[in-house]
Design a protein around this motif. Structure first.
Motif, mmCIF file in Angstrom:
data_model
loop_
_atom_site.group_PDB
_atom_site.id
_atom_site.type_symbol
_atom_site.label_atom_id
_atom_site.label_comp_id
_atom_site.label_asym_id
_atom_site.label_seq_id
_atom_site.Cartn_x
_atom_site.Cartn_y
_atom_site.Cartn_z
ATOM 1 N N PRO A 48 1.237 -1.198 -0.104
ATOM 2 C CA PRO A 48 -0.118 -0.033 0.030
ATOM 3 C C PRO A 48 0.971 0.499 0.166
ATOM 4 C CG PRO A 48 -0.742 -2.026 1.644
ATOM 5 C CD PRO A 48 0.259 -2.009 0.685
ATOM 6 N N MET A 49 2.165 1.321 0.801
ATOM 7 C CA MET A 49 2.598 2.601 0.817
ATOM 8 C C MET A 49 3.487 2.563 -0.245
ATOM 9 S SD MET A 49 4.590 2.177 4.325
ATOM 10 C CE MET A 49 5.378 3.517 4.172
ATOM 11 N N LEU A 50 3.726 1.669 -1.574
ATOM 12 C CA LEU A 50 4.469 1.680 -2.435
ATOM 13 C C LEU A 50 3.278 2.228 -3.687
ATOM 14 C CD1 LEU A 50 6.984 1.845 -4.547
ATOM 15 C CD2 LEU A 50 6.516 -0.424 -4.892
ATOM 16 N N HIS A 51 2.059 2.445 -3.308
ATOM 17 C CA HIS A 51 0.800 2.322 -4.366
ATOM 18 C C HIS A 51 0.948 3.702 -3.828
ATOM 19 C CE1 HIS A 51 -3.039 2.486 -6.705
ATOM 20 N NE2 HIS A 51 -3.267 3.879 -5.378
ATOM 21 N N ALA A 52 0.772 4.146 -3.000
ATOM 22 C CA ALA A 52 1.091 5.562 -2.581
ATOM 23 C C ALA A 52 1.491 6.647 -3.496
ATOM 24 C CB ALA A 52 1.384 6.247 -1.158
ATOM 25 N N VAL A 53 3.334 6.231 -3.681
ATOM 26 C CA VAL A 53 4.345 6.207 -4.367
ATOM 27 C C VAL A 53 4.181 6.483 -6.042
ATOM 28 C CG1 VAL A 53 6.817 5.847 -4.483
ATOM 29 C CG2 VAL A 53 5.602 6.156 -2.369
ATOM 30 N N ALA A 54 3.812 5.178 -6.676
ATOM 31 C CA ALA A 54 3.190 4.996 -7.863
ATOM 32 C C ALA A 54 2.728 6.464 -7.946
ATOM 33 C CB ALA A 54 3.073 3.835 -7.996
ATOM 34 N N ALA A 55 1.687 6.439 -7.381
ATOM 35 C CA ALA A 55 0.478 7.528 -7.484
ATOM 36 C C ALA A 55 0.804 8.445 -7.930
ATOM 37 C CB ALA A 55 -1.133 7.317 -6.996
ATOM 38 N N LEU A 56 1.459 9.338 -6.526
ATOM 39 C CA LEU A 56 1.793 10.217 -6.267
ATOM 40 C C LEU A 56 3.280 11.265 -7.465
ATOM 41 C CD1 LEU A 56 2.583 13.240 -5.110
ATOM 42 C CD2 LEU A 56 4.813 12.247 -3.722
ATOM 43 N N VAL A 57 4.082 9.213 -8.173
ATOM 44 C CA VAL A 57 4.586 10.082 -9.461
ATOM 45 C C VAL A 57 4.216 9.717 -10.409
ATOM 46 C CG1 VAL A 57 6.273 8.857 -10.230
ATOM 47 C CG2 VAL A 57 6.691 8.912 -7.969
ATOM 48 N N ALA A 58 2.795 8.988 -10.928
ATOM 49 C CA ALA A 58 2.638 9.409 -12.369
ATOM 50 C C ALA A 58 1.731 11.104 -12.138
ATOM 51 C CB ALA A 58 1.130 7.953 -12.318
ATOM 52 N N SER A 60 2.318 13.353 -11.262
ATOM 53 C CA SER A 60 4.335 14.525 -11.363
ATOM 54 C C SER A 60 4.603 14.368 -12.926
ATOM 55 C CB SER A 60 5.116 14.309 -10.051
ATOM 56 O OG SER A 60 4.503 14.323 -9.023
ATOM 57 N N ILE A 61 4.348 13.416 -13.338
ATOM 58 C CA ILE A 61 4.753 13.053 -14.756
ATOM 59 C C ILE A 61 3.669 13.623 -16.162
ATOM 60 C CG2 ILE A 61 5.582 11.640 -17.048
ATOM 61 C CD1 ILE A 61 7.237 10.202 -14.160
ATOM 62 N N SER A 62 3.836 14.108 -17.285
ATOM 63 C CA SER A 62 3.159 14.702 -18.117
ATOM 64 C C SER A 62 3.013 13.726 -18.799
ATOM 65 C CB SER A 62 3.172 16.018 -18.476
ATOM 66 O OG SER A 62 4.583 16.682 -19.952
ATOM 67 N N SER A 63 1.326 12.884 -18.675
ATOM 68 C CA SER A 63 1.398 12.101 -19.933
ATOM 69 C C SER A 63 2.342 10.478 -19.422
ATOM 70 C CB SER A 63 1.869 12.120 -21.587
ATOM 71 O OG SER A 63 0.961 13.191 -21.989
ATOM 72 N N PRO A 64 1.727 10.510 -18.303
ATOM 73 C CA PRO A 64 2.613 9.434 -18.145
ATOM 74 C C PRO A 64 3.216 7.926 -18.538
ATOM 75 C CG PRO A 64 1.393 9.741 -16.259
ATOM 76 C CD PRO A 64 1.444 10.537 -17.377
ATOM 77 N N ASN A 65 3.867 6.970 -19.275
ATOM 78 C CA ASN A 65 4.162 6.052 -19.330
ATOM 79 C C ASN A 65 4.111 5.449 -18.125
ATOM 80 O OD1 ASN A 65 4.099 3.565 -21.044
ATOM 81 N ND2 ASN A 65 4.998 4.182 -22.557
ATOM 82 N N MET A 66 3.519 3.940 -18.151
ATOM 83 C CA MET A 66 3.890 3.228 -16.058
ATOM 84 C C MET A 66 4.861 2.267 -17.108
ATOM 85 S SD MET A 66 2.171 5.037 -14.439
ATOM 86 C CE MET A 66 2.103 3.942 -12.984
ATOM 87 N N SER A 67 4.832 1.761 -17.942
ATOM 88 C CA SER A 67 5.958 0.817 -18.279
ATOM 89 C C SER A 67 7.227 1.192 -18.416
ATOM 90 C CB SER A 67 5.378 0.045 -19.613
ATOM 91 O OG SER A 67 5.902 0.916 -20.663
ATOM 92 N N ARG A 68 7.282 2.287 -18.173
ATOM 93 C CA ARG A 68 8.622 3.108 -17.799
ATOM 94 C C ARG A 68 8.981 3.621 -16.730
ATOM 95 N NH1 ARG A 68 11.880 3.506 -22.723
ATOM 96 N NH2 ARG A 68 12.146 5.170 -22.629
#
Length: 159
Positions: A48-58, A60-68
């Motif tokens: 759950p903590m890593l999920h919060a990290v990933a959501a925040l990073v996503a 913060s990025i314009s047009s994120p591609n989660m595979s990158r």
């Protein structure tokens, strides 16, 4: 980013996690309800903590591609034990963001909080490859911590 009441520590959740990880101090083999004082595995909140990290990073990025997105490393500091029945607030914040070689490098702190008391602090290093065609030019300190499927730190001997 703040998620109030993001996670509840339940007896069945503790038993299921103990079963999945074969945690020695969790009575996962029993069919009975684990007692309220059952030790909660410290790593229960890693996902759950890593999920919060990933959501925040996503976010913060314009047009994120989660595979990158590359999860380059994480560490946790446990300030207190979790208890069955507690509701956990989870938060994350970016503490450092740099761009090099077409990649974004993030350091994100996350926390698990119960009734205003911090129980777990996490630090994650995330690399977003973005426009990097052949991968970013990574500095040695970061490369040492990057873990890809089938590989390990530079000091590991491959056979």
């Amino acid at each position: 980013m703040w998620y109030p009441s993001a996670f509840e520590v339940t007896t069945e959740g503790v038993r299921a996690f103990g079963r999945a990880t074969r945690c020695w101090h969790t009575p996962w083999e029993s069919l009975g309800v684990p007692p309220q004082d059952t030790p909660v595995p410290a790593t229960l909140l890693a996902a759950p903590m890593l999920h919060a990290v990933a959501a925040l990073v996503a976010a913060s990025i314009s047009s994120p591609n989660m595979s990158r997105i590359l999860h380059a490393g994480q560490s946790y500091r446990y300030e207190g034990h979790l208890l069955i029945g507690e509701r956990i607030d989870i938060g994350a914040r970016i503490t450092d963001h740099a761009q090099r070689g077409g990649a974004d490098f993030f350091t994100v702190e996350s926390g698990a909080v119960v009734d205003g008391e911090t129980r777990i602090l996490g630090t994650s290093q995330i690399v977003y490859l973005g426009d990097a065609v052949d991968g970013p030019v990574l500095d040695e300190a970061l490369v040492e911590n990057v873990m890809l499927f089938g590989t390990g730190p530079l000091t590991q001997q491959l056979t």
